[in-house]
Design a protein around this motif. Structure first.
Motif, PDB file in Angstrom:
ATOM      1  N   TRP A 193      63.743  -3.751 -93.711  1.00 25.79           N
ATOM      2  CA  TRP A 193      63.239  -4.670 -92.690  1.00 25.79           C
ATOM      3  C   TRP A 193      61.788  -4.322 -92.406  1.00 25.79           C
ATOM      4  CZ3 TRP A 193      60.744  -4.197 -88.098  1.00 25.79           C
ATOM      5  CH2 TRP A 193      60.646  -5.336 -87.293  1.00 25.79           C
ATOM      6  N   LEU A 194      60.904  -5.327 -92.460  1.00 26.57           N
ATOM      7  CA  LEU A 194      59.501  -5.131 -92.117  1.00 26.57           C
ATOM      8  C   LEU A 194      59.132  -6.058 -90.963  1.00 26.57           C
ATOM      9  CD1 LEU A 194      57.829  -4.923 -95.658  1.00 26.57           C
ATOM     10  CD2 LEU A 194      58.217  -3.047 -94.047  1.00 26.57           C
ATOM     11  N   PRO A 195      58.132  -5.681 -90.164  1.00 27.86           N
ATOM     12  CA  PRO A 195      57.699  -6.548 -89.065  1.00 27.86           C
ATOM     13  C   PRO A 195      57.216  -7.903 -89.588  1.00 27.86           C
ATOM     14  CG  PRO A 195      56.791  -4.340 -88.832  1.00 27.86           C
ATOM     15  CD  PRO A 195      57.396  -4.412 -90.197  1.00 27.86           C
ATOM     16  N   GLU A 196      57.279  -8.893 -88.724  1.00 29.92           N
ATOM     17  CA  GLU A 196      56.787 -10.227 -89.080  1.00 29.92           C
ATOM     18  C   GLU A 196      55.261 -10.210 -89.006  1.00 29.92           C
ATOM     19  OE1 GLU A 196      57.712 -14.861 -87.803  1.00 29.92           O
ATOM     20  OE2 GLU A 196      58.490 -13.205 -86.610  1.00 29.92           O
ATOM     21  N   PRO A 197      54.554 -10.416 -90.119  1.00 33.68           N
ATOM     22  CA  PRO A 197      53.095 -10.269 -90.130  1.00 33.68           C
ATOM     23  C   PRO A 197      52.381 -11.410 -89.409  1.00 33.68           C
ATOM     24  CG  PRO A 197      53.868 -11.040 -92.257  1.00 33.68           C
ATOM     25  CD  PRO A 197      55.096 -10.749 -91.445  1.00 33.68           C
ATOM     26  N   LEU A 198      51.220 -11.067 -88.844  1.00 37.57           N
ATOM     27  CA  LEU A 198      50.380 -12.035 -88.146  1.00 37.57           C
ATOM     28  C   LEU A 198      49.017 -12.129 -88.817  1.00 37.57           C
ATOM     29  CD1 LEU A 198      50.884 -10.982 -84.399  1.00 37.57           C
ATOM     30  CD2 LEU A 198      51.925 -12.945 -85.547  1.00 37.57           C
ATOM     31  N   LEU A 199      48.537 -13.342 -89.024  1.00 35.93           N
ATOM     32  CA  LEU A 199      47.146 -13.556 -89.425  1.00 35.93           C
ATOM     33  C   LEU A 199      46.335 -13.487 -88.141  1.00 35.93           C
ATOM     34  CD1 LEU A 199      45.229 -14.342 -91.810  1.00 35.93           C
ATOM     35  CD2 LEU A 199      45.542 -16.715 -91.080  1.00 35.93           C
ATOM     36  N   GLY A 247      41.221   7.652 -98.509  1.00 33.17           N
ATOM     37  CA  GLY A 247      40.709   6.774 -99.552  1.00 33.17           C
ATOM     38  C   GLY A 247      41.747   6.257-100.518  1.00 33.17           C
ATOM     39  N   LEU A 248      43.014   6.661-100.353  1.00 35.91           N
ATOM     40  CA  LEU A 248      44.077   6.213-101.249  1.00 35.91           C
ATOM     41  C   LEU A 248      45.127   5.422-100.477  1.00 35.91           C
ATOM     42  CD1 LEU A 248      44.690   9.451-103.369  1.00 35.91           C
ATOM     43  CD2 LEU A 248      43.343   7.443-104.013  1.00 35.91           C
ATOM     44  N   ILE A 249      45.803   4.535-101.172  1.00 39.52           N
ATOM     45  CA  ILE A 249      46.883   3.761-100.559  1.00 39.52           C
ATOM     46  C   ILE A 249      48.167   4.580-100.618  1.00 39.52           C
ATOM     47  CG2 ILE A 249      48.317   1.708-100.802  1.00 39.52           C
ATOM     48  CD1 ILE A 249      45.855   0.232-101.852  1.00 39.52           C
ATOM     49  N   THR A 250      48.675   4.924 -99.440  1.00 38.93           N
ATOM     50  CA  THR A 250      49.877   5.762 -99.372  1.00 38.93           C
ATOM     51  C   THR A 250      51.135   4.944 -99.057  1.00 38.93           C
ATOM     52  OG1 THR A 250      49.465   6.246 -97.028  1.00 38.93           O
ATOM     53  CG2 THR A 250      48.553   7.778 -98.650  1.00 38.93           C
ATOM     54  N   GLY A 251      50.934   3.736 -98.558  1.00 38.72           N
ATOM     55  CA  GLY A 251      52.064   2.882 -98.238  1.00 38.72           C
ATOM     56  C   GLY A 251      51.727   1.427 -98.463  1.00 38.72           C
ATOM     57  N   LEU A 252      52.654   0.660 -99.011  1.00 40.49           N
ATOM     58  CA  LEU A 252      52.472  -0.778 -99.224  1.00 40.49           C
ATOM     59  C   LEU A 252      53.664  -1.506 -98.617  1.00 40.49           C
ATOM     60  CD1 LEU A 252      51.184  -0.718-102.888  1.00 40.49           C
ATOM     61  CD2 LEU A 252      49.922  -1.704-100.958  1.00 40.49           C
ATOM     62  N   TYR A 253      53.364  -2.592 -97.913  1.00 40.56           N
ATOM     63  CA  TYR A 253      54.392  -3.353 -97.218  1.00 40.56           C
ATOM     64  C   TYR A 253      54.286  -4.810 -97.656  1.00 40.56           C
ATOM     65  CZ  TYR A 253      53.458   0.842 -94.534  1.00 40.56           C
ATOM     66  OH  TYR A 253      53.212   2.156 -94.177  1.00 40.56           O
ATOM     67  N   ALA A 254      55.258  -5.260 -98.428  1.00 39.34           N
ATOM     68  CA  ALA A 254      55.233  -6.619 -98.977  1.00 39.34           C
ATOM     69  C   ALA A 254      56.334  -7.448 -98.320  1.00 39.34           C
ATOM     70  CB  ALA A 254      55.426  -6.588-100.491  1.00 39.34           C
ATOM     71  N   VAL A 255      55.937  -8.429 -97.528  1.00 39.36           N
ATOM     72  CA  VAL A 255      56.897  -9.299 -96.856  1.00 39.36           C
ATOM     73  C   VAL A 255      57.035 -10.590 -97.649  1.00 39.36           C
ATOM     74  CG1 VAL A 255      57.476 -10.508 -94.728  1.00 39.36           C
ATOM     75  CG2 VAL A 255      56.275  -8.315 -94.628  1.00 39.36           C
ATOM     76  N   ARG A 256      58.237 -10.839 -98.178  1.00 42.12           N
ATOM     77  CA  ARG A 256      58.505 -12.039 -98.968  1.00 42.12           C
ATOM     78  C   ARG A 256      59.454 -12.999 -98.269  1.00 42.12           C
ATOM     79  NH1 ARG A 256      60.354 -12.517-104.466  1.00 42.12           N
ATOM     80  NH2 ARG A 256      59.092 -14.396-104.322  1.00 42.12           N
ATOM     81  N   ASN A 257      60.171 -12.513 -97.294  1.00 38.70           N
ATOM     82  CA  ASN A 257      61.130 -13.359 -96.585  1.00 38.70           C
ATOM     83  C   ASN A 257      60.391 -14.579 -96.030  1.00 38.70           C
ATOM     84  OD1 ASN A 257      62.999 -14.543 -94.896  1.00 38.70           O
ATOM     85  ND2 ASN A 257      63.660 -12.645 -93.946  1.00 38.70           N
ATOM     86  N   PRO A 258      60.678 -15.790 -96.528  1.00 39.13           N
ATOM     87  CA  PRO A 258      59.928 -16.976 -96.085  1.00 39.13           C
ATOM     88  C   PRO A 258      60.053 -17.246 -94.594  1.00 39.13           C
ATOM     89  CG  PRO A 258      61.856 -17.594 -97.409  1.00 39.13           C
ATOM     90  CD  PRO A 258      61.692 -16.122 -97.548  1.00 39.13           C
ATOM     91  N   GLU A 259      61.113 -16.748 -93.979  1.00 37.64           N
ATOM     92  CA  GLU A 259      61.284 -16.944 -92.538  1.00 37.64           C
ATOM     93  C   GLU A 259      60.278 -16.135 -91.729  1.00 37.64           C
ATOM     94  OE1 GLU A 259      65.321 -15.916 -91.777  1.00 37.64           O
ATOM     95  OE2 GLU A 259      66.147 -17.575 -92.968  1.00 37.64           O
ATOM     96  N   LYS A 260      59.588 -15.200 -92.397  1.00 39.35           N
ATOM     97  CA  LYS A 260      58.612 -14.358 -91.702  1.00 39.35           C
ATOM     98  C   LYS A 260      57.160 -14.697 -92.046  1.00 39.35           C
ATOM     99  CE  LYS A 260      61.478 -10.210 -91.141  1.00 39.35           C
ATOM    100  NZ  LYS A 260      61.525  -8.733 -91.332  1.00 39.35           N
ATOM    101  N   LEU A 261      56.929 -15.760 -92.778  1.00 43.34           N
ATOM    102  CA  LEU A 261      55.583 -16.038 -93.272  1.00 43.34           C
ATOM    103  C   LEU A 261      54.873 -17.174 -92.542  1.00 43.34           C
ATOM    104  CD1 LEU A 261      56.250 -15.701 -97.124  1.00 43.34           C
ATOM    105  CD2 LEU A 261      55.394 -13.961 -95.530  1.00 43.34           C
ATOM    106  N   SER A 262      55.505 -17.781 -91.553  1.00 47.21           N
ATOM    107  CA  SER A 262      54.905 -18.953 -90.913  1.00 47.21           C
ATOM    108  C   SER A 262      53.661 -18.614 -90.093  1.00 47.21           C
ATOM    109  CB  SER A 262      55.937 -19.654 -90.026  1.00 47.21           C
ATOM    110  OG  SER A 262      56.409 -18.780 -89.019  1.00 47.21           O
ATOM    111  N   TYR A 263      53.545 -17.368 -89.633  1.00 47.59           N
ATOM    112  CA  TYR A 263      52.391 -17.003 -88.800  1.00 47.59           C
ATOM    113  C   TYR A 263      51.190 -16.553 -89.639  1.00 47.59           C
ATOM    114  CZ  TYR A 263      55.169 -17.536 -84.606  1.00 47.59           C
ATOM    115  OH  TYR A 263      55.928 -18.069 -83.594  1.00 47.59           O
TER     116      TYR A 263
END
Length: 293
Positions: free
Chosen positions: A81-87, A262-278
């Motif tokens: 589960w990832l948070p719902e992202p905001l633009l 300077g390095l990426i230690t974590g990546l969070y990819a949200v694909r659930n379409p119900e979480k992409l409207s914002y």
């Protein structure tokens, strides 16, 4: 506008930010605001000494109630589960403390707190409320709130990113990451990923996504190489540089990153379409704290 509406509108950004930081869900934060408004219009304003504090109190109580419901819902969630992202609007990045508090990495740390610990931590550390105000909001004594705040602060300190990365450094890491994927340069991609990087993908059981964390630069790079044919567009998500992936004219996912040294230690990819409207319109956030000029 009448007095109740004027006060609510004046503090709306602050109230939304409180709700979002407590819930990690944009849609649920909107619902909490609606519930706050319905209770606010029934209040005798002449009896309210501090309208801002009163509104924050209502919002906190509604968010706490919803947070407990969300926790039960997350127990049956498919995959990470990832948070719902905001633009977010550009000014969110200008407030370093606000941007840090709504980052995907920090919101995931807040998920490890109990509902009351989360409320106390957010109200104290992010919004700088006094202990007495927080006590009224969470229904505890000021002494109990102090103890909870101390416990939550130690818990978060042990799990949060070691440093607050500047926007310029984060943007540089994200841009290098994007170029490596678009050019198919595996070595460049490995150079920007920390050896122990972890990728979390949230499909919610609606779309295809890894149902367990993917760890290690090699394994993460292999998964990300599949994005070479997608359009990766830079954006400010949750106050930080991120990438929005478009495929066939629609948003496929958003990729946020945790950057350290300077390095990426974590990546969070949200694909659930119900979480992409914002991600189609900017959202403004506000701590309600006066910043030095």
């Amino acid at each position: 506008m009448d007095a109740a509406t004027e006060a609510f509108v004046a503090h709306r950004r602050l109230l939304y930010t409180v709700a979002y930081e407590m819930l990690g869900s944009a849609a649920d934060a909107e619902d909490v605001l609606q519930e706050t408004w319905l209770r606010w219009v029934g209040v005798d304003l002449e009896a309210v000494r501090d309208q801002r504090a009163y509104l924050v109190r209502i919002t906190t109580r509604q968010a706490l109630s919803r947070l407990r419901t969300l926790r039960r819902r997350k127990e049956s969630y498919v995959g990470p589960w990832l948070p719902e992202p905001l633009l977010t609007t550009p000014d969110v990045a200008d407030d370093v403390e606000l941007a840090d508090s709504v980052s995907m990495a920090m919101l995931l740390v807040l998920e490890t707190l109990t509902p009351t610990e989360r409320a106390v931590f957010v109200l104290r550390e992010v919004f700088d409320l006094e202990y007495d105000e927080i006590a009224e909001a969470v229904g505890k004594t000021a002494a109990a709130v102090r103890q909870t705040a101390h416990r939550a602060r130690a818990h978060v300190a042990a799990r949060r990113p070691r440093e607050v990365v500047s926007t310029a450094d984060a943007r540089g890491a994200i841009e290098a990451f994007r170029r490596a994927i678009e050019t198919g340069d595996l070595q460049r991609l490995l150079d920007i990923l920390a050896p122990d990087v972890v990728l979390l993908t949230d499909g919610g059981g609606v779309v295809q996504a890894a149902q367990v964390p993917i760890a290690g630069a090699g394994a993460v790079a292999e998964v990300l190489s599949r994005l070479a044919t997608a359009s990766l567009r830079p954006a400010h998500v949750n106050g930080h540089p991120a990438l929005i992936t478009w495929i066939d004219g629609r948003i496929d996912n958003v990729i946020a990153a945790r950057v350290e040294d300077g390095l990426i230690t974590g990546l969070y990819a949200v694909r659930n379409p119900e979480k992409l409207s914002y991600l189609r319109r900017e959202t403004g956030l506000d701590r309600g704290v006066v910043r030095p000029s």
